[in-house]
Scaffold this active site. Sequence first.
Site, PDB file in Angstrom:
ATOM      1  CB  SER A  63      54.691 124.601 -22.310  1.00  0.00           C
ATOM      2  OG  SER A  63      53.975 123.997 -23.365  1.00  0.00           O
ATOM      3  CE1 TYR A 116      51.460 122.277 -18.722  1.00  0.00           C
ATOM      4  CE2 TYR A 116      51.256 122.743 -21.062  1.00  0.00           C
ATOM      5  CZ  TYR A 116      52.015 122.325 -19.982  1.00  0.00           C
ATOM      6  OH  TYR A 116      53.332 121.964 -20.175  1.00  0.00           O
TER       7      TYR A 116
HETATM    8  N1  LIG Z   1      56.437 116.341 -21.917  1.00  0.00           N
HETATM    9  C1  LIG Z   1      56.036 117.345 -22.681  1.00  0.00           C
HETATM   10  O1  LIG Z   1      55.605 117.153 -23.828  1.00  0.00           O
HETATM   11  C2  LIG Z   1      56.149 118.758 -22.155  1.00  0.00           C
HETATM   12  C3  LIG Z   1      56.003 119.797 -23.078  1.00  0.00           C
HETATM   13  C4  LIG Z   1      56.111 121.107 -22.638  1.00  0.00           C
HETATM   14  C5  LIG Z   1      56.398 121.362 -21.316  1.00  0.00           C
HETATM   15  N2  LIG Z   1      56.522 120.341 -20.427  1.00  0.00           N
HETATM   16  C6  LIG Z   1      56.815 120.679 -19.012  1.00  0.00           C
HETATM   17  O2  LIG Z   1      57.914 119.910 -18.575  1.00  0.00           O
HETATM   18  C7  LIG Z   1      57.845 119.763 -17.151  1.00  0.00           C
HETATM   19  C8  LIG Z   1      58.074 118.309 -16.803  1.00  0.00           C
HETATM   20  O3  LIG Z   1      56.985 117.543 -17.304  1.00  0.00           O
HETATM   21  P1  LIG Z   1      57.150 116.081 -17.891  1.00  0.00           P
HETATM   22  O4  LIG Z   1      56.616 116.092 -19.253  1.00  0.00           O
HETATM   23  O5  LIG Z   1      58.504 115.569 -17.623  1.00  0.00           O
HETATM   24  O6  LIG Z   1      56.055 115.327 -16.995  1.00  0.00           O
HETATM   25  P2  LIG Z   1      56.191 114.087 -15.981  1.00  0.00           P
HETATM   26  O7  LIG Z   1      56.939 112.977 -16.616  1.00  0.00           O
HETATM   27  O8  LIG Z   1      54.809 113.840 -15.494  1.00  0.00           O
HETATM   28  O9  LIG Z   1      57.077 114.685 -14.799  1.00  0.00           O
HETATM   29  C9  LIG Z   1      56.566 115.675 -13.952  1.00  0.00           C
HETATM   30  C10 LIG Z   1      57.483 115.815 -12.761  1.00  0.00           C
HETATM   31  O10 LIG Z   1      56.990 116.897 -11.944  1.00  0.00           O
HETATM   32  C11 LIG Z   1      56.941 116.442 -10.602  1.00  0.00           C
HETATM   33  N3  LIG Z   1      55.931 117.162  -9.863  1.00  0.00           N
HETATM   34  C12 LIG Z   1      54.635 117.380 -10.206  1.00  0.00           C
HETATM   35  N4  LIG Z   1      54.006 118.057  -9.225  1.00  0.00           N
HETATM   36  C13 LIG Z   1      54.934 118.270  -8.253  1.00  0.00           C
HETATM   37  C14 LIG Z   1      54.905 118.901  -6.991  1.00  0.00           C
HETATM   38  N5  LIG Z   1      53.780 119.482  -6.505  1.00  0.00           N
HETATM   39  N6  LIG Z   1      56.030 118.945  -6.247  1.00  0.00           N
HETATM   40  C15 LIG Z   1      57.169 118.380  -6.703  1.00  0.00           C
HETATM   41  N7  LIG Z   1      57.265 117.767  -7.900  1.00  0.00           N
HETATM   42  C16 LIG Z   1      56.154 117.706  -8.647  1.00  0.00           C
HETATM   43  C17 LIG Z   1      56.668 114.947 -10.689  1.00  0.00           C
HETATM   44  O11 LIG Z   1      57.175 114.281  -9.539  1.00  0.00           O
HETATM   45  P3  LIG Z   1      56.346 113.699  -8.307  1.00  0.00           P
HETATM   46  O12 LIG Z   1      55.019 113.239  -8.815  1.00  0.00           O
HETATM   47  O13 LIG Z   1      57.224 112.581  -7.807  1.00  0.00           O
HETATM   48  O14 LIG Z   1      56.260 114.816  -7.327  1.00  0.00           O
HETATM   49  C18 LIG Z   1      57.516 114.572 -11.898  1.00  0.00           C
HETATM   50  O15 LIG Z   1      58.850 114.353 -11.497  1.00  0.00           O
HETATM   51  C19 LIG Z   1      56.475 120.318 -16.735  1.00  0.00           C
HETATM   52  O16 LIG Z   1      56.623 121.619 -16.229  1.00  0.00           O
HETATM   53  C20 LIG Z   1      55.695 120.345 -18.046  1.00  0.00           C
HETATM   54  O17 LIG Z   1      54.696 121.318 -18.045  1.00  0.00           O
HETATM   55  C21 LIG Z   1      56.402 119.047 -20.818  1.00  0.00           C
END
Ligand SMILES: NC(=O)c1ccc[n+]([C@@H]2O[C@H](COP(=O)([O-])OP(=O)(O)OC[C@H]3O[C@@H](n4cnc5c(N)ncnc54)[C@H](OP(=O)(O)O)[C@@H]3O)[C@@H](O)[C@H]2O)c1
Length: 278
Positions: free
Chosen positions: A142, A155
């Site tokens: 991130s 985080y």
């Molecule tokens: N969106 C942003 O603005 C942003 C910015 C910077 C970085 N990120 C990073 O991008 C990544 C994806 O996030 P996102 O924004 O796409 O969020 P999201 O829509 O909430 O997706 C998160 C995903 O992670 C999975 N997950 C969470 N805990 C888990 C576990 N213990 N085991 C297996 N799967 C797990 C969830 O699936 P289940 O609940 O089905 O397990 C879901 O598929 C993260 O690492 C986040 O920190 C996001």
Amino acid sequence: MAQKFLGKTVFITGASAGIGAGLAVEFGREGANVVVAARRREQLATTVARVQETGSQALAAICDVTVPDTLRQAVAEAVQKFGGIDIAIANAGFGVSGLFCELTVDDFRRQFETNFFGVLNTIYAVLPHLKNSHGRIVLMGSVLGRVGLPVCSAYSASKFALNGLAENLYYDLSEEGVKVSWINPGLVQSDFARVDNQGVYHAGREDPRPLWLTMPTAKAAAQMVRAIYRGKTEIVITGHGKLILFLSRHFPNLWRFVLHLRSKGKLKHFKEKRRSQD
Ligand SMILES: NC(=O)c1ccc[n+]([C@@H]2O[C@H](COP(=O)([O-])OP(=O)(O)OC[C@H]3O[C@@H](n4cnc5c(N)ncnc54)[C@H](OP(=O)(O)O)[C@@H]3O)[C@@H](O)[C@H]2O)c1
């Protein structure tokens, strides 16, 4: 035009929603066999159907990245179905947010359990197969893994740890013939803000992050897949993400001063901007 990943197998954790699901569809468009891993079966089935619509093959593998046995099983299923893994994306994660004084050590441990140790579990589970294929591991960091922001201590610490790990893996794994990339996105549309500090998803929650600043998932995924294809090492996604990293790297004191002025006495407001309720 030729598909960039035709015949390759990509294993993605956290592919039941958000960025992971977007990446799965984009890799499918580029001809890859896609293994989508996460805990929620129904949401994974939706991602599988979206990948199949692109004409590529997909497999759902239920796993919890905090439980190594379930990851090893998911990887075994992937290898059994597609014969190996060429690219693994350790993307699963969530955000613990809140004023530092309101958080506890347990909040930090829970955050690290998924965002850091979950990534380590993923790497160790896929590594033998990436060694075989001379493949690539991609870690989802991130912008907050490079710069601090109010109310994001847990985080941000977990993503700083991930960036540190990635910087070191780059050397250690190259000895094994495995390439390493890490992605540091700014704000991207996803379910991120609908997941609470316990890691539980709430369907009805509003995403309080400013829409105008938030990059559409498909656009972010397309940029990430293109950068992975080009073999980029550190990948920063979103214009505001790049700007923040530029300012904080080249003018660190000015950056901290401005952010401090903006947030002073308004930390509760900052917290609400990250997530509407907790
Ligand atoms: N969106 C942003 O603005 C942003 C910015 C910077 C970085 N990120 C990073 O991008 C990544 C994806 O996030 P996102 O924004 O796409 O969020 P999201 O829509 O909430 O997706 C998160 C995903 O992670 C999975 N997950 C969470 N805990 C888990 C576990 N213990 N085991 C297996 N799967 C797990 C969830 O699936 P289940 O609940 O089905 O397990 C879901 O598929 C993260 O690492 C986040 O920190 C996001």
